[in-house]
Scaffold this motif. Structure first.
Motif, PDB file in Angstrom:
ATOM      1  N   GLY A  13      12.122   2.769  28.456  1.00 44.16           N
ATOM      2  CA  GLY A  13      11.840   2.156  30.191  1.00 44.16           C
ATOM      3  C   GLY A  13      12.476   1.557  30.811  1.00 44.16           C
ATOM      4  N   VAL A  16      13.052   4.795  32.485  1.00 45.53           N
ATOM      5  CA  VAL A  16      12.649   5.749  33.966  1.00 45.53           C
ATOM      6  C   VAL A  16      12.167   4.634  34.786  1.00 45.53           C
ATOM      7  CG1 VAL A  16       9.836   5.431  34.093  1.00 45.53           C
ATOM      8  CG2 VAL A  16      10.835   6.520  31.439  1.00 45.53           C
ATOM      9  N   TYR A  20      12.104   5.904  38.748  1.00 46.84           N
ATOM     10  CA  TYR A  20      10.859   5.688  39.571  1.00 46.84           C
ATOM     11  C   TYR A  20      11.349   4.213  40.807  1.00 46.84           C
ATOM     12  CZ  TYR A  20       6.327   3.687  41.546  1.00 46.84           C
ATOM     13  OH  TYR A  20       5.860   3.871  42.101  1.00 46.84           O
ATOM     14  N   ILE A  62       6.695   1.240  28.993  1.00 45.19           N
ATOM     15  CA  ILE A  62       7.028   1.687  30.085  1.00 45.19           C
ATOM     16  C   ILE A  62       7.531   3.091  29.171  1.00 45.19           C
ATOM     17  CG2 ILE A  62       8.340   2.547  31.908  1.00 45.19           C
ATOM     18  CD1 ILE A  62       8.933  -0.006  32.927  1.00 45.19           C
ATOM     19  N   GLY A  63       8.370   2.192  28.600  1.00 45.02           N
ATOM     20  CA  GLY A  63       8.892   3.098  26.946  1.00 45.02           C
ATOM     21  C   GLY A  63       7.663   3.996  26.242  1.00 45.02           C
ATOM     22  N   TYR A  66       5.827   6.644  28.469  1.00 45.71           N
ATOM     23  CA  TYR A  66       6.403   7.456  28.199  1.00 45.71           C
ATOM     24  C   TYR A  66       6.619   8.802  27.430  1.00 45.71           C
ATOM     25  CZ  TYR A  66      10.687  10.528  28.978  1.00 45.71           C
ATOM     26  OH  TYR A  66      11.361  11.870  29.134  1.00 45.71           O
ATOM     27  N   GLU A  67       7.185   8.064  25.718  1.00 47.14           N
ATOM     28  CA  GLU A  67       6.720   8.611  24.495  1.00 47.14           C
ATOM     29  C   GLU A  67       5.635   9.346  24.720  1.00 47.14           C
ATOM     30  OE1 GLU A  67       9.970   8.655  22.075  1.00 47.14           O
ATOM     31  OE2 GLU A  67      11.236   8.419  24.408  1.00 47.14           O
ATOM     32  N   GLY A  70       4.362  10.899  28.558  1.00 50.64           N
ATOM     33  CA  GLY A  70       5.155  12.000  29.753  1.00 50.64           C
ATOM     34  C   GLY A  70       5.879  10.962  30.778  1.00 50.64           C
ATOM     35  N   LEU A  71       6.359  11.472  31.912  1.00 44.82           N
ATOM     36  CA  LEU A  71       6.798  11.005  33.121  1.00 44.82           C
ATOM     37  C   LEU A  71       5.905  10.382  33.926  1.00 44.82           C
ATOM     38  CD1 LEU A  71       9.846   9.357  34.016  1.00 44.82           C
ATOM     39  CD2 LEU A  71       9.675  12.301  35.410  1.00 44.82           C
ATOM     40  N   GLN A  72       4.868  11.095  34.385  1.00 43.04           N
ATOM     41  CA  GLN A  72       3.741  10.675  34.784  1.00 43.04           C
ATOM     42  C   GLN A  72       2.950   9.779  35.061  1.00 43.04           C
ATOM     43  OE1 GLN A  72       3.645  12.021  38.958  1.00 43.04           O
ATOM     44  NE2 GLN A  72       2.366  10.355  38.554  1.00 43.04           N
ATOM     45  N   ALA A  74       4.241   7.031  32.742  1.00 38.60           N
ATOM     46  CA  ALA A  74       4.589   6.179  32.717  1.00 38.60           C
ATOM     47  C   ALA A  74       5.122   5.541  33.828  1.00 38.60           C
ATOM     48  CB  ALA A  74       6.711   6.515  32.757  1.00 38.60           C
TER      49      ALA A  74
END
Length: 103
Positions: A13, A16, A20, A62-63, A66-67, A70-72, A74
């Protein structure tokens, strides 16, 4: 989630959030290249994160996003939960008479 799992998710996180923050900073016309590092530090610091909750838990969330999504997703999460608080704090600091404007 165990403490080790939380720390592992926070590790991801944090990365990420850093990505960002860097992308967001580069889009801001009012942040000069000389200011980038300090804004980045403010946006990703434990001091800032603690305004939202326990810093490791905030990064772990956040992690997890993301996991699992996905990135978007997050980035969207950061933009909806973290960015408004950051902007509010930044606005407050930039007002005349604030400690940031005193030399």
């Amino acid at each position: 989630m165990t403490e080790d799992e939380k720390r592992s998710q926070a590790w991801i996180g944090d990365a990420v959030l850093a990505l960002y923050a860097r992308k967001w900073i580069l889009k801001q016309s009012d942040i000069t290249p000389k200011q980038r590092a300090s804004v980045f530090t403010e946006m990703t610091s434990n001091h800032f994160l603690s305004s939202l909750g326990e810093p490791t838990a905030m990064e772990a969330k956040i992690g997890v996003v993301y996991e699992s999504e996905g990135l978007q997703a997050a980035f969207d999460y950061i933009e909806s939960k973290f960015l408004p608080v950051f902007l509010k704090q930044r606005n407050r600091q930039r007002r005349p008479g604030s400690y940031r404007n005193k030399k």
